[in-house]
Design a protein around this motif. Structure first.
Motif, PDB file in Angstrom:
ATOM      1  N   PHE A  21       0.826  -1.213   0.000  1.00 11.15           N
ATOM      2  CA  PHE A  21       0.000   0.000   0.000  1.00 11.15           C
ATOM      3  C   PHE A  21       0.858   1.259   0.000  1.00 11.15           C
ATOM      4  O   PHE A  21       0.500   2.270  -0.591  1.00 11.15           O
ATOM      5  N   LEU A  22       1.993   1.173   0.706  1.00  3.74           N
ATOM      6  CA  LEU A  22       2.835   2.367   0.850  1.00  3.74           C
ATOM      7  C   LEU A  22       3.691   2.631  -0.387  1.00  3.74           C
ATOM      8  O   LEU A  22       4.071   3.778  -0.648  1.00  3.74           O
TER       9      LEU A  22
ATOM     10  N   LEU B  91      -3.303   7.800  -3.902  1.00  4.89           N
ATOM     11  CA  LEU B  91      -2.015   7.392  -3.332  1.00  4.89           C
ATOM     12  C   LEU B  91      -1.932   7.722  -1.850  1.00  4.89           C
ATOM     13  O   LEU B  91      -1.398   6.933  -1.065  1.00  4.89           O
ATOM     14  N   ALA B  94      -4.107   5.214   0.105  1.00  2.32           N
ATOM     15  CA  ALA B  94      -3.466   3.894   0.131  1.00  2.32           C
ATOM     16  C   ALA B  94      -2.313   3.887   1.126  1.00  2.32           C
ATOM     17  O   ALA B  94      -2.179   2.960   1.929  1.00  2.32           O
ATOM     18  N   ALA B  95      -1.497   4.930   1.117  1.00  3.26           N
ATOM     19  CA  ALA B  95      -0.348   4.973   2.023  1.00  3.26           C
ATOM     20  C   ALA B  95      -0.802   5.131   3.471  1.00  3.26           C
ATOM     21  O   ALA B  95      -0.180   4.612   4.393  1.00  3.26           O
ATOM     22  N   ALA B 150       2.796  14.059  -7.212  1.00  5.34           N
ATOM     23  CA  ALA B 150       1.614  13.201  -7.302  1.00  5.34           C
ATOM     24  C   ALA B 150       1.027  12.877  -5.934  1.00  5.34           C
ATOM     25  O   ALA B 150      -0.155  12.589  -5.823  1.00  5.34           O
ATOM     26  N   VAL B 151       1.845  12.909  -4.894  1.00  7.38           N
ATOM     27  CA  VAL B 151       1.295  12.665  -3.555  1.00  7.38           C
ATOM     28  C   VAL B 151       1.988  13.613  -2.583  1.00  7.38           C
ATOM     29  O   VAL B 151       3.158  13.953  -2.762  1.00  7.38           O
ATOM     30  N   SER B 152       1.228  14.071  -1.583  1.00  7.81           N
ATOM     31  CA  SER B 152       1.823  14.995  -0.623  1.00  7.81           C
ATOM     32  C   SER B 152       1.812  14.387   0.770  1.00  7.81           C
ATOM     33  O   SER B 152       0.890  13.638   1.130  1.00  7.81           O
ATOM     34  N   ILE B 156      -1.268  12.383   3.078  1.00 10.93           N
ATOM     35  CA  ILE B 156      -1.125  11.122   3.807  1.00 10.93           C
ATOM     36  C   ILE B 156      -1.480  11.340   5.280  1.00 10.93           C
ATOM     37  O   ILE B 156      -2.208  10.562   5.890  1.00 10.93           O
TER      38      ILE B 156
END
Lengths: 294, 278
Positions: A21-22, B91, B94-95, B150-152, B156
């Motif tokens: 997932f990460l 993302l 998910a993380a 794309a992800v910050s 998260i």
């Protein structure tokens, strides 16, 4: 965790799942945030320009920065820029209280106050450039009608900072208003009523009952908005475009060192110092808040 | 009985509240009035003045599209913004899921590293970031604008907070019923954190739509420009085009107002859920 000791196939697969997932997010952060940060730390110890390098020079960039005055001046401006934090907090808290106690038209008011948040920084800066125009902008026109001296909003220190701070406050307060509004809604009604029944006036109720229960939000807003203030770039880049770099703050200086001077090594050292300062500042702030809460 | 009397507000406070509301609304709207004023002014009006009705025109808007060439940047910005928001939300969620729910070796270290990325100003890492993007053949592409951000870490963090507030019984029940991690994530976590995800989505949209510096660095051909880059270029050119830039910037605000109105209910729920946790 049992998964490590048993080595059972189901368990070891379990242990892999979190990383599954990460992985995509970590890949992006490592490749585009952490690796570049490590690279910048390395560059800060090198002579590296648009034309040559990077060649290892040890602490030379840092020595030069610390001995020079430009970096310190811009850094000092960055700390002056922190004055925007109490302004934003006062403005957003007032806005939250007003919105919270506005029954009719509350929705419209919230929309209007949120408008600056959704406005791109370049657009906000463009509108303020018009308002701040030094010869015939509306603010200077109003000042001269009131018999007050004209202000050189876009070119004179420290007005360049103040102008950009006004844009930052304008763009930011609507967001923090929502944070405080959430806090106000969460204050138990009974608590306020109990205080009122006990004979506390409105102001005292606010001061002794409502405000203390907003403490987590006050801490959150103080931290986020001051990190934002130390990192400010867009508002200065557009609003006071053309003003000397010493009339601006640290991040614009770094961008100038990169893009105009092409001195990547120096810019890297400036960046590392700024990062260390932001980190220290944040840790101190968190510590102070924890002590106060304890 | 008692509560009825305590709820009535003294008159002077009502007046004060209305005055404060008006003042705040004026502060929020005034700059936009001037922006719109310049956008609808014809060439006889000085750029810093408001036009009289006789001096108003709509030609700046068509000028912004055609002579100013803002149509293509507008479309580019739409593409970049949509893809960025979808990627960031997915993302980040998910993380956040294993960070909120699983105990595994290295979890806390990973989380601290993610938080540390929040403190890095993008201007500081511009040079190595640029070199990486060039090496990946993403220079002067829209993908090069989107992928590095794309992800910050903020996203998260936000999602982790939201997921931690969901009662554990919800996903434990699903797991006992034989659901895989993916199924728990997809059918329990995502729906239950929807307000937070929507909020994150809206903020990604706003951030991506507004982003100036990185696209300015990574894009070269004008056919790839995003809207803020194109506006910055227009501002730098002849003063004849300044009104086009202002018309263009009015057009740049409209989609953001639309998305706010569309998402208002979600946004407020999401902000409330996130902020109460602190």
């Amino acid at each position: 965790m049992p998964s490590a000791s048993t080595g059972h196939s189901l368990c070891s697969r379990r242990a892999l799942t979190p990383w599954g997932f990460l992985a995509p997010a970590l890949a992006v952060l490592v490749l585009f945030s952490i690796a570049p940060t490590l690279a910048v730390i390395y560059y800060s110890f090198t002579s590296y320009t648009a034309f040559a390098g990077p060649d290892w020079v040890g602490l030379e960039n840092y020595h030069r920065l610390i001995a020079g005055s430009r970096f310190w001046f811009c850094l000092q401006n960055s700390f002056l820029y922190l004055l925007v934090t109490p302004i934003i907090m006062a403005l957003s808290l007032t806005a939250a209280v007003v919105v919270h106690s506005t029954a009719r038209g509350g929705k419209l008011l919230r929309l209007l106050l949120f408008l600056p948040v959704v406005t791109p920084a370049i657009v906000a800066s463009m509108s303020f450039r018009v308002l701040f125009n030094e010869t015939d902008g509306v603010i200077n026109t109003a000042l001269s009608l009131l018999g007050l001296p004209q202000v050189r909003w876009l070119t004179q220190y420290p007005w360049t900072l103040i102008s950009a701070m006004i844009v930052t406050a304008w763009k930011g307060f609507g967001y923090y208003m929502m944070v405080f509004l959430a806090g106000l809604i969460a204050v138990p009604r009974e608590l306020e009523e109990a205080a009122t029944i006990d004979g506390a006036g409105r102001y005292r109720t606010f001061w002794h009952v409502v405000l203390p229960s907003l403490r987590p939000m006050l801490a959150l807003v103080a931290t986020i908005s001051s990190i934002g203030a130390l990192k400010v770039f867009d508002e200065l880049y557009i609003t006071v475009q053309g003003a000397p770099i010493t009339h601006q703050t640290a991040v614009p200086l770094i961008y100038r060192t990169l893009s105009q001077d092409g001195e990547y090594g120096t810019a890297a050292a400036q960046g590392v110092l700024l990062f260390v300062i932001i980190l220290a500042f944040t840790l101190i702030q968190l510590r102070v808040q924890r002590v106060r809460d304890a | 009985m008692h509560s009825a009397t305590t709820h009535t507000t003294p008159r002077h406070l009502v007046v004060l509240n209305v005055l404060a509301a008006l003042l705040l609304a004026i502060i929020a709207v005034l700059p936009m009035v001037w922006l719109a004023g310049v956008a609808v002014s014809d060439a006889t009006v000085a750029v810093n003045r408001l036009p009289t009705p006789a001096q108003m025109t709509t030609t700046n808007f068509s000028g912004a599209w055609q002579a100013g060439g803002l149509l293509r940047p507008f479309i580019n910005s739409l593409i970049v913004t949509c893809i960025h928001a979808l990627l960031n939300v997915f993302l980040a969620a998910a993380a956040a899921f294993p960070l909120a729910r699983t105990r595994f070796r290295g979890r806390d270290t990973v989380f601290v590293i993610i938080l540390a990325t929040l403190m890095i100003p993008e201007q500081v890492i511009l040079v190595p970031l640029f070199r990486t993007v060039v090496k990946m053949n993403l220079y002067d592409t829209l993908a090069g604008v989107v992928i590095p951000f794309a992800v910050s870490g903020f996203g998260i963090y936000l999602c982790r907070q939201a997921m931690r507030s969901i009662p554990r019984e919800m996903d434990e029940a699903a797991a006992i019923d034989g659901a895989s991690s993916w199924q728990v994530f997809r059918h329990v976590m995502l729906p239950l954190t929807a307000p937070t995800l929507a909020t994150l989505g809206v903020f990604s949209v706003i951030a991506s739509w507004s982003n100036l510096l990185w696209p300015l660095v990574v894009l070269q051909s004008s056919s790839n420009y995003t809207l803020p880059v194109a506006l910055d270029q227009l501002l730098g050119m002849f003063s004849a085009n300044i009104r086009f830039a202002y018309a263009g910037s009015v057009l740049a605000v409209i989609p953001m107002i639309a998305i706010y109105l569309l998402m208002q209910r979600w946004l407020e729920r999401g902000l409330l859920a996130g902020a109460v946790k602190g």
